[in-house]
Write a protein that holds these residues in place. Structure first.
Motif, PDB file in Angstrom:
ATOM      1  N   THR A 173      -5.208  -4.571 -14.367  1.00 12.99           N
ATOM      2  CA  THR A 173      -4.695  -3.030 -14.098  1.00 12.99           C
ATOM      3  C   THR A 173      -3.985  -2.534 -15.309  1.00 12.99           C
ATOM      4  OG1 THR A 173      -4.682  -3.243 -11.799  1.00 12.99           O
ATOM      5  CG2 THR A 173      -3.768  -1.176 -12.789  1.00 12.99           C
ATOM      6  N   ARG A 210       2.350   4.827  -9.739  1.00 13.55           N
ATOM      7  CA  ARG A 210       2.734   3.915  -8.304  1.00 13.55           C
ATOM      8  C   ARG A 210       3.793   4.443  -7.541  1.00 13.55           C
ATOM      9  NH1 ARG A 210      -1.011   0.374  -5.889  1.00 13.55           N
ATOM     10  NH2 ARG A 210       0.173  -1.291  -4.849  1.00 13.55           N
ATOM     11  N   TYR A 252      -5.385   1.865   0.458  1.00 14.59           N
ATOM     12  CA  TYR A 252      -5.471   1.303  -0.798  1.00 14.59           C
ATOM     13  C   TYR A 252      -5.024   2.492  -1.674  1.00 14.59           C
ATOM     14  CZ  TYR A 252      -6.984  -3.297   1.257  1.00 14.59           C
ATOM     15  OH  TYR A 252      -6.908  -4.300   1.961  1.00 14.59           O
ATOM     16  N   LEU A 253      -5.996   3.598  -1.677  1.00 15.07           N
ATOM     17  CA  LEU A 253      -5.849   4.538  -2.477  1.00 15.07           C
ATOM     18  C   LEU A 253      -4.333   5.367  -2.314  1.00 15.07           C
ATOM     19  CD1 LEU A 253      -7.319   6.396  -4.522  1.00 15.07           C
ATOM     20  CD2 LEU A 253      -7.852   7.909  -2.690  1.00 15.07           C
ATOM     21  N   ASN A 286      -1.684   4.191  -1.639  1.00 16.28           N
ATOM     22  CA  ASN A 286      -0.578   3.212  -2.060  1.00 16.28           C
ATOM     23  C   ASN A 286      -0.086   3.638  -3.439  1.00 16.28           C
ATOM     24  OD1 ASN A 286      -0.088   1.269  -0.018  1.00 16.28           O
ATOM     25  ND2 ASN A 286      -1.567  -0.176  -0.958  1.00 16.28           N
ATOM     26  N   TRP A 287      -0.735   4.510  -4.142  1.00 15.37           N
ATOM     27  CA  TRP A 287      -0.170   5.088  -5.364  1.00 15.37           C
ATOM     28  C   TRP A 287       0.439   6.526  -5.040  1.00 15.37           C
ATOM     29  CZ3 TRP A 287      -1.002   2.808  -9.562  1.00 15.37           C
ATOM     30  CH2 TRP A 287      -2.271   1.664  -9.777  1.00 15.37           C
ATOM     31  N   THR A 291      -7.812   1.709  -8.266  1.00 12.32           N
ATOM     32  CA  THR A 291      -7.791   1.059  -6.924  1.00 12.32           C
ATOM     33  C   THR A 291      -8.987   0.067  -6.737  1.00 12.32           C
ATOM     34  OG1 THR A 291      -7.075   3.123  -5.884  1.00 12.32           O
ATOM     35  CG2 THR A 291      -8.054   1.504  -4.368  1.00 12.32           C
ATOM     36  N   GLU A 315      -7.595  -3.040  -8.334  1.00 11.44           N
ATOM     37  CA  GLU A 315      -6.578  -3.742  -7.647  1.00 11.44           C
ATOM     38  C   GLU A 315      -6.889  -4.484  -6.308  1.00 11.44           C
ATOM     39  OE1 GLU A 315      -3.009  -4.376  -7.932  1.00 11.44           O
ATOM     40  OE2 GLU A 315      -3.780  -4.112 -10.030  1.00 11.44           O
ATOM     41  N   ASN A 316      -8.000  -3.797  -5.678  1.00  8.67           N
ATOM     42  CA  ASN A 316      -8.393  -4.239  -4.295  1.00  8.67           C
ATOM     43  C   ASN A 316      -9.944  -4.479  -4.287  1.00  8.67           C
ATOM     44  OD1 ASN A 316      -5.854  -3.582  -2.517  1.00  8.67           O
ATOM     45  ND2 ASN A 316      -6.203  -1.766  -3.664  1.00  8.67           N
TER      46      ASN A 316
END
Length: 277
Positions: free
Chosen positions: A24, A60, A241-242, A244-245, A271, A274-275
């Motif tokens: 990332t 983040r 997950y999105l 999380n930012w 994302t 990361e996932n």
């Protein structure tokens, strides 16, 4: 926590863990480098790798630009410029609707999942104050439509719509039904999209049955609704997950739909890195 080595300055500087992968960081660093090459900029306040770390910390942890920049001996305007450069390049890499559906077909999926999410924003003044108020969530924000594959990968995010826009209306503006038929894919969605498909004899979007005020659902219809709800549960993971930012907790930037669209599409790319599913 460490103190500033300058005894005349009362500022304190501390370190924070950034739970992101090296891939990332490299993606954001490459985005900043690409932008600088495009505009032929040679002057650099910090190396691109360190600039990428600061941009990711801003996205983040949603740290204030002035605080984050001050702890690294740069100005807030410089950090803001780096963030906008990286977001612009990353957003251009996000797949548009036809390419996202083509990728789902190549992956062997027979259907996708459709849903929408509201990104909260500051209250706007003037004539757009009511346009951004969402009655369902009782908050001001911008509405985004998204497609998710059955595995839980976030495939596509639409352009931002005013918060008061109905979910089905927002999807209709994106011509999602026609795109799904052209790609040969089915779609599962919640009952908010029950009026989206204009072909009831051969529906592309399956939403289940609404209970009638005077008539209960049959056992078969109840089982079908339960099956659809079980399949739709996969939607919750990519949205989590999105978000999380933490910059998406409540956008402090000017709630402009174009800027918000660039931000969401750039975060979609990050994302997916990361996932991976």
């Amino acid at each position: 926590m460490t103190t500033n080595p300058d005894p005349d300055s009362p500022e304190l500087v501390y370190q924070v863990r950034l739970p992101l992968s090296t891939q990332t960081v490299q993606q954001v660093r490459q985005a900043i480098t690409t932008y600088r090459k495009q505009v032929r900029s040679r002057w650099r306040k910090l190396p691109d790798g360190q600039a990428a770390l600061l941009v990711l910390a801003y996205l983040r942890h949603d740290q204030r630009l002035r605080d984050l920049a001050g702890g690294n001996s740069i100005s807030a305007s410089t950090l803001h410029r780096w963030a906008q450069q990286a977001l612009t390049v990353l957003a251009a890499q996000a797949p548009r609707l036809p390419r996202a559906l083509a990728a789902a077909v190549r992956a062997g999926h027979e259907y996708v999942l459709l849903d929408a999410t509201l990104i909260r924003t500051r209250r706007r003044n003037g004539r757009r104050k009511r346009a951004d108020f969402n009655g369902k969530h009782r908050h001001h924000g911008l509405l985004f439509t998204a497609l998710v594959d059955p595995v839980g990968n976030l495939l596509w995010i639409s352009a931002a719509k005013a918060g008061r826009t109905n979910d089905a209306t927002a999807a209709r503006h994106q011509h999602i039904t026609a795109a799904l038929r052209q790609a040969g894919l089915g779609c599962i969605a919640d009952m908010a999209y029950s009026a989206l498909d204009d072909n009831p004899n051969q529906p592309t979007i399956i939403t289940g049955r609404r209970p009638h005020p005077r008539r209960l659902l049959t056992r078969t219809q109840t089982q079908i609704n339960a099956m659809i709800a079980r399949d739709r549960a996969v939607n919750e993971h990519p949205f989590a997950y999105l978000k999380n930012w933490r910059i998406l907790t409540k956008l402090r930037i000017k709630p402009d739909p174009a800027r918000a669209t660039t931000l969401l599409r750039a975060l979609l790319v990050l994302t997916q890195i990361e996932n991976p599913r």
